[in-house]
Design a protein around this motif. Structure first.
Motif, PDB file in Angstrom:
ATOM      1  N   ASP A  72     -91.368 -75.180 -22.723  1.00  0.00           N
ATOM      2  CA  ASP A  72     -90.084 -74.791 -23.311  1.00  0.00           C
ATOM      3  C   ASP A  72     -89.799 -75.527 -24.622  1.00  0.00           C
ATOM      4  O   ASP A  72     -88.665 -75.537 -25.097  1.00  0.00           O
ATOM      5  CB  ASP A  72     -88.935 -74.941 -22.308  1.00  0.00           C
ATOM      6  CG  ASP A  72     -88.953 -76.280 -21.615  1.00  0.00           C
ATOM      7  OD1 ASP A  72     -89.602 -77.212 -22.143  1.00  0.00           O
ATOM      8  OD2 ASP A  72     -88.326 -76.409 -20.551  1.00  0.00           O
ATOM      9  N   ALA A  73     -90.838 -76.101 -25.193  1.00  0.00           N
ATOM     10  CA  ALA A  73     -90.676 -76.708 -26.524  1.00  0.00           C
ATOM     11  C   ALA A  73     -90.302 -75.625 -27.527  1.00  0.00           C
ATOM     12  O   ALA A  73     -90.541 -74.440 -27.287  1.00  0.00           O
ATOM     13  CB  ALA A  73     -91.978 -77.394 -26.941  1.00  0.00           C
TER      14      ALA A  73
ATOM     15  N   ILE B  11     -99.054 -72.286 -19.919  1.00  0.00           N
ATOM     16  CA  ILE B  11     -99.139 -71.785 -18.531  1.00  0.00           C
ATOM     17  C   ILE B  11     -98.693 -72.851 -17.524  1.00  0.00           C
ATOM     18  O   ILE B  11     -98.887 -72.681 -16.329  1.00  0.00           O
ATOM     19  CB  ILE B  11    -100.572 -71.304 -18.176  1.00  0.00           C
ATOM     20  CG1 ILE B  11    -101.589 -72.436 -18.358  1.00  0.00           C
ATOM     21  CG2 ILE B  11    -100.972 -70.082 -18.996  1.00  0.00           C
ATOM     22  CD1 ILE B  11    -102.931 -72.143 -17.675  1.00  0.00           C
ATOM     23  N   LEU B  12     -98.108 -73.929 -18.040  1.00  0.00           N
ATOM     24  CA  LEU B  12     -97.680 -75.001 -17.129  1.00  0.00           C
ATOM     25  C   LEU B  12     -96.161 -75.025 -17.009  1.00  0.00           C
ATOM     26  O   LEU B  12     -95.459 -74.842 -18.006  1.00  0.00           O
ATOM     27  CB  LEU B  12     -98.166 -76.355 -17.654  1.00  0.00           C
ATOM     28  CG  LEU B  12     -99.680 -76.504 -17.886  1.00  0.00           C
ATOM     29  CD1 LEU B  12    -100.010 -77.896 -18.406  1.00  0.00           C
ATOM     30  CD2 LEU B  12    -100.457 -76.195 -16.614  1.00  0.00           C
ATOM     31  N   ASN B  13     -95.699 -75.248 -15.806  1.00  0.00           N
ATOM     32  CA  ASN B  13     -94.265 -75.454 -15.597  1.00  0.00           C
ATOM     33  C   ASN B  13     -93.840 -76.696 -16.370  1.00  0.00           C
ATOM     34  O   ASN B  13     -94.501 -77.734 -16.310  1.00  0.00           O
ATOM     35  CB  ASN B  13     -94.012 -75.645 -14.092  1.00  0.00           C
ATOM     36  CG  ASN B  13     -92.547 -75.893 -13.796  1.00  0.00           C
ATOM     37  OD1 ASN B  13     -92.041 -76.987 -14.069  1.00  0.00           O
ATOM     38  ND2 ASN B  13     -91.870 -74.896 -13.271  1.00  0.00           N
ATOM     39  N   SER B  14     -92.726 -76.591 -17.115  1.00  0.00           N
ATOM     40  CA  SER B  14     -92.392 -77.690 -18.020  1.00  0.00           C
ATOM     41  C   SER B  14     -91.912 -78.926 -17.267  1.00  0.00           C
ATOM     42  O   SER B  14     -91.915 -80.009 -17.839  1.00  0.00           O
ATOM     43  CB  SER B  14     -91.361 -77.230 -19.048  1.00  0.00           C
ATOM     44  OG  SER B  14     -90.239 -76.697 -18.417  1.00  0.00           O
ATOM     45  N   LYS B  15     -91.506 -78.763 -16.013  1.00  0.00           N
ATOM     46  CA  LYS B  15     -91.090 -79.965 -15.271  1.00  0.00           C
ATOM     47  C   LYS B  15     -92.249 -80.598 -14.514  1.00  0.00           C
ATOM     48  O   LYS B  15     -92.530 -81.779 -14.652  1.00  0.00           O
ATOM     49  CB  LYS B  15     -89.940 -79.617 -14.315  1.00  0.00           C
ATOM     50  CG  LYS B  15     -88.586 -79.709 -15.027  1.00  0.00           C
ATOM     51  CD  LYS B  15     -87.457 -79.205 -14.166  1.00  0.00           C
ATOM     52  CE  LYS B  15     -86.300 -78.765 -15.067  1.00  0.00           C
ATOM     53  NZ  LYS B  15     -85.617 -77.586 -14.536  1.00  0.00           N
ATOM     54  N   SER B  16     -92.904 -79.779 -13.702  1.00  0.00           N
ATOM     55  CA  SER B  16     -93.963 -80.345 -12.853  1.00  0.00           C
ATOM     56  C   SER B  16     -95.282 -80.518 -13.598  1.00  0.00           C
ATOM     57  O   SER B  16     -96.144 -81.295 -13.186  1.00  0.00           O
ATOM     58  CB  SER B  16     -94.198 -79.415 -11.648  1.00  0.00           C
ATOM     59  OG  SER B  16     -94.815 -78.205 -12.076  1.00  0.00           O
ATOM     60  N   GLY B  17     -95.453 -79.771 -14.678  1.00  0.00           N
ATOM     61  CA  GLY B  17     -96.745 -79.813 -15.366  1.00  0.00           C
ATOM     62  C   GLY B  17     -97.837 -79.107 -14.580  1.00  0.00           C
ATOM     63  O   GLY B  17     -99.012 -79.178 -14.930  1.00  0.00           O
ATOM     64  N   LYS B  18     -97.441 -78.455 -13.491  1.00  0.00           N
ATOM     65  CA  LYS B  18     -98.401 -77.722 -12.653  1.00  0.00           C
ATOM     66  C   LYS B  18     -98.221 -76.211 -12.880  1.00  0.00           C
ATOM     67  O   LYS B  18     -97.318 -75.795 -13.609  1.00  0.00           O
ATOM     68  CB  LYS B  18     -98.170 -78.066 -11.173  1.00  0.00           C
ATOM     69  CG  LYS B  18     -98.346 -79.552 -10.856  1.00  0.00           C
ATOM     70  CD  LYS B  18     -99.815 -79.948 -10.790  1.00  0.00           C
ATOM     71  CE  LYS B  18     -99.992 -81.425 -10.420  1.00  0.00           C
ATOM     72  NZ  LYS B  18    -101.413 -81.796 -10.320  1.00  0.00           N
ATOM     73  N   ASP B  52     -96.112 -68.724 -13.460  1.00  0.00           N
ATOM     74  CA  ASP B  52     -96.322 -69.483 -14.693  1.00  0.00           C
ATOM     75  C   ASP B  52     -97.342 -68.834 -15.624  1.00  0.00           C
ATOM     76  O   ASP B  52     -97.394 -69.160 -16.812  1.00  0.00           O
ATOM     77  CB  ASP B  52     -96.796 -70.900 -14.346  1.00  0.00           C
ATOM     78  CG  ASP B  52     -95.775 -71.637 -13.520  1.00  0.00           C
ATOM     79  OD1 ASP B  52     -94.629 -71.773 -13.995  1.00  0.00           O
ATOM     80  OD2 ASP B  52     -96.087 -72.046 -12.382  1.00  0.00           O
ATOM     81  N   GLY B  53     -98.169 -67.984 -15.065  1.00  0.00           N
ATOM     82  CA  GLY B  53     -99.169 -67.352 -15.918  1.00  0.00           C
ATOM     83  C   GLY B  53     -99.853 -66.228 -15.172  1.00  0.00           C
ATOM     84  O   GLY B  53     -99.665 -66.053 -13.965  1.00  0.00           O
ATOM     85  N   HIS B 261     -94.813 -76.933  -7.434  1.00  0.00           N
ATOM     86  CA  HIS B 261     -93.930 -77.610  -8.394  1.00  0.00           C
ATOM     87  C   HIS B 261     -93.060 -78.694  -7.761  1.00  0.00           C
ATOM     88  O   HIS B 261     -92.732 -79.678  -8.412  1.00  0.00           O
ATOM     89  CB  HIS B 261     -93.016 -76.584  -9.079  1.00  0.00           C
ATOM     90  CG  HIS B 261     -93.772 -75.587  -9.906  1.00  0.00           C
ATOM     91  ND1 HIS B 261     -94.773 -75.948 -10.758  1.00  0.00           N
ATOM     92  CD2 HIS B 261     -93.685 -74.234  -9.976  1.00  0.00           C
ATOM     93  CE1 HIS B 261     -95.274 -74.856 -11.351  1.00  0.00           C
ATOM     94  NE2 HIS B 261     -94.632 -73.817 -10.882  1.00  0.00           N
ATOM     95  N   ASP B 262     -92.660 -78.476  -6.478  1.00  0.00           N
ATOM     96  CA  ASP B 262     -91.682 -79.392  -5.884  1.00  0.00           C
ATOM     97  C   ASP B 262     -92.291 -80.225  -4.779  1.00  0.00           C
ATOM     98  O   ASP B 262     -91.569 -80.903  -4.033  1.00  0.00           O
ATOM     99  CB  ASP B 262     -90.495 -78.590  -5.333  1.00  0.00           C
ATOM    100  CG  ASP B 262     -89.877 -77.700  -6.395  1.00  0.00           C
ATOM    101  OD1 ASP B 262     -89.877 -78.107  -7.571  1.00  0.00           O
ATOM    102  OD2 ASP B 262     -89.428 -76.583  -6.052  1.00  0.00           O
ATOM    103  N   ASN B 263     -93.613 -80.126  -4.639  1.00  0.00           N
ATOM    104  CA  ASN B 263     -94.287 -80.992  -3.685  1.00  0.00           C
ATOM    105  C   ASN B 263     -93.788 -80.777  -2.257  1.00  0.00           C
ATOM    106  O   ASN B 263     -93.768 -81.698  -1.442  1.00  0.00           O
ATOM    107  CB  ASN B 263     -94.066 -82.457  -4.107  1.00  0.00           C
ATOM    108  CG  ASN B 263     -95.181 -83.332  -3.609  1.00  0.00           C
ATOM    109  OD1 ASN B 263     -96.277 -82.833  -3.287  1.00  0.00           O
ATOM    110  ND2 ASN B 263     -94.923 -84.630  -3.507  1.00  0.00           N
TER     111      ASN B 263
END
Lengths: 277, 277, 277, 277, 277
Positions: A72-73, B11-18, B52-53, B261-263
């Protein structure tokens, strides 16, 4: 939707479809410009505040990748040309000459979303033709790659008397000529009359972004340009010096977002972020 | 961060990076595959659910632009090759031959974020060398443009006995060879042992994505593969048939997102979306 | 018939073999010109009225595709150059410089039928040579692709005294030189004497189209130029400002069609569409 | 509307938006085929009858320009490949090899509207991969020029048992794979069940044209395929041998137009043109 | 008239519009062929006798320029390919492989008027596809330069039974396929029946030249082929071995010219040049 529109969507807020762009590419012609001495520091603050896009010279584009590590940059617009303002670094004056400094393949290799070029007017004749050539060459090459080209016509040259440089009629002519030359996006000044500007935006058809230009007198003035131009149909604002030369930069950006994305009243936005007085 | 990483961030979730990636590119080798008869309809549902992708063939890539009109739309990965599974459409069997069907310039012109290629093993010798050539050619060409290449080694061929096709040792060899050939991202199966898989992921260094493969027996099994591989360090999952061949597709995607994303625990995710029984 | 003739047939009425072309490309040099402030709106009205072709700048060409969605839509001619009339947008004067703004590959990629270029005369020497170069370069490149090039010689420059700018002798010289430089189609003014003009058209051999130029005094005058030039052998007319700066635009177009395609008398055409007084 | 759609509109009737295409490109693989011994004579008759488009080999494309001299002439589709059916001219059998015989630049230079390629299935393995390569290469190159590519998957090869060559399931697989490989237009057989075919057409998204194939038993049968496929959503029909091998060719074309463009009943169309018995 | 036709006119007699071409390019596949051991000597004699054109390999083309120093020298056709008949020089048999040996730029650089290529049929499959590729590549490249391509389909290969190699039906198929592939000129055998051959020539549209092939039994037979084929509409004859392997070469050429250009009867031509018995 075509691919150019898809790329343009990278600089638009996904809810409002509008855009608050804060450019930091001024160094390419102004050198070590006040307020932007540390461009990456400013850029980081702007990104943290949630801007939708920025303009970067090729050099800053190469060294700022880390700041765009999140999906989201903000979107990245490449400033691809240099209309040199002086043979003395940091100096100003008539445009000395106009050159492309980064080609479209550079933009692709660095994953820029949009390419941007200036189209100054009122230049000396041989420079004026260089500007026409720079814009045409980029328009042709961008089109080959489905890369959108943002064109910014500006009335800088001495052939245009100082008092005419904000003349709505000339701005309308300049905007139209940029459109005809192949602009996919226009970056133009707000002409000051909302109803007339609405007609202009309607006639131009492609997305119109509003430039900020030199520092304005007041924060309220800055917000008013944003408010009125968005209401007149502009797709977004591109405010640089008026943002990062202001000590309240972050709150100003927040206020701009509130106006552009949430249709807020100027007074509410100012109240909300303590920008009054 | 370099430009390839920047593109991968799309293609990565901006919070989890996954990342939860749901591919819909199966038609390129399987034809009118069950559950994906109307690819754009499924794609729209997946996008609405917040994946995400996705992976798209060049043809579907061209006609699906409208679905990606928002900045927070999923990232787009181009499936650039066809390892033909039969000379009869919809048939399966040994790979007949392996060809690139879309070049990197196509990927750039259509603003894809990543290019993806298969690397089947156990093929007949002349086909095996075609596969090597396809991967090498794309690796070279992608690198020229800072375009990340996702390589998916698969143990499909008859030179590998059926009972060996899930052999972790061979998968490790295949993953390593893909890395050595220039993969920027790996798409591999989860080998089943979390601790060993963690070592593998550590050794491979580049981002590892987990493939789903043919439909598994239960939703719990699907979620377990996701849970364990992510805990072992995988960057994301790429589950196709296990998702859109499941009547509870949307809730399954939501559960996968909760895990990735939320484990979340598997049971919580299943409870949350009524996926039990 | 060769391919250039095939492409030219796209702007000809299939019964009369003649053509009523209404250009809307003036913005490329004139900016926001009166009567054409909203170019797509005017273009739509013209298409609805059944014109045979139009001239479009590259920028308007890109955003107007929707208006040409029907097979019997008018032909599209690309205005490929900019002879800049002033360094001030919307200004006029001596040609400042002359540049190609869209290449022939652009014309092919956008499926234009014909490429068009200006050849101003009487320019300052260095600009004159630019004009020669622009026309020659386009002639060479168009020919490589079997793309017909329409050349419009104009007597704009100060080296030609004002009173000589409509001199039939100079127009004949200019037309001939454009032909010799490789024009596949000529766009020239009607010289005023039907018999002499017939000789000129005969001598030039390639299809001759008549330009309208600045607004004439009366509708009858406009129709007379059309009538006489078509009778003298012109293939068609290319009237812009005289059409869309007229409040009776649609009826004027209908009258022009009646004259050009159906060989109508001027008075009949005027009566038919209430254009008298 | 994008440029590919603009080009496709050249083969569509401007009122119905549908299309009756009669191809005469059979000589490229069949040689001096019965009924088409004098291709230009047949083509002229077809054009006089008002067909919407035709398919031409490069050689016939070069010598038939005169027949397309009118703006309302049919659209021209270039048959760009040769899947050789025998090493003996006029012979038939398994595909010997598959080659591109005219490149996209040829199509542009000759102003074709669309490029067309076959995608045979069931071929010997090395030929099958040639077919995949031919289609992929054309898809990439066409896309660079905004030239639409029509792909025709056919079940010709011996790897597909004779009784399976009309199997709707395999046709669906083949159509889908052609779409995924980048077809902008599909040319496929009608599968015989209107409701199922409607689903297929819906899922394929790109315009679908119906091929005629070998001569059918009756005129009514020919018209029925047209009627049902158009009702199921097909964009048009491409009937060759069933048209020009029929002694009532002209009336048959007229009946097809009545069905395709005017939604006529089969019996009405037959009555209207004395095609009963 | 287009440029290809202009170039073709270089091999046509300016009065009759017909052509007597004596090729001396046989060495390229046959080596030191009998009667042509000193190609330049023979060529000089032929030129002195007034032939209209000849076929030259690239090598002979380079060293024979002196012989063409006069404006009324014969036209020059470049033999651009080699279908190798044996791996042993001078040997014969199945075509080993087929390659282009001189490109179109060579033809331009050496000012050839026409490029000529063989299209053998009945070859082994992989060679057959090479032949298809050779012809297609030359057709595309020649067309780019407005260079006419003469294609000579021949039924040489073992897939065609010996007794079928003069079968008019197969020759018709082969001629037609060469036309469809883009031949601008055809070089084919006379099929023996004047009326049927007339139909063939009519259907093929492009200029048809008659090949001589292996030495015939009698001079009368040679003249008869010329007489009948010209009467059936052939544009000219291309007779090699039947001419320069005949001890009366010069008189035979004179007789052929009398038949081809002056419409002479065979007996008259033979009498005139003492060719009886």
């Amino acid at each position: 939707m075509n691919v150019k529109e898809l790329r343009i969507s990278r600089i638009l807020n996904s809810k409002s479809g509008k855009s608050v762009i804060i450019p930091i590419d001024h160094g390419i012609v102004m050198g070590n410009v006040e307020g932007l001495e540390d461009p990456l520091k400013i850029l980081k603050q702007l990104i943290d505040t949630g801007i939708d896009g920025t303009l970067l010279s090729p050099g800053i584009g190469k060294i700022s990748l880390d700041l765009f590590s999140s999906k989201d940059a903000p979107g990245r617009i490449l400033t691809a040309d240099i209309p040199l303002l002086s043979t003395v670094p940091g100096g100003s004056g008539e445009v000395v000459g106009h050159e492309i400094i980064a080609d479209v393949e550079f933009a692709l290799r660095y994953n820029f979303d949009i390419v941007k070029v200036l189209l100054p007017w009122g230049e000396r004749e041989h420079v004026q033709m260089e500007s026409v050539r720079v814009v045409s060459d980029l328009a042709n090459e961008c089109d080959r790659w489905n890369m959108p080209l943002m064109v910014e016509p500006v009335l800088w040259g001495e052939a245009i008397p100082k008092e005419k440089r904000n003349d709505p009629k000339i701005i309308e002519h300049a905007s139209r000529m940029a459109l005809e030359m192949g602009a996919d996006i226009l970056k133009i000044p707000y002409t000051g009359n909302k109803s007339e500007f609405k007609d202009l935006v309607n006639n131009l058809k492609v997305p119109v972004f509003i430039l900020g230009g030199p520092k304005m007198d007041s924060i309220e003035g800055v917000l008013r340009v944003a408010k009125e131009s968005i209401e007149a149909g502009a797709k977004g604002i591109v405010f640089g010096r008026n943002v990062w030369q202001n000590p309240k930069m972050k709150d100003l950006v927040r206020a701009l977002k509130m106006i552009v994305h949430d249709n807020a009243e100027i007074s509410n936005a100012m109240n909300n972020f303590n920008l009054l007085g």
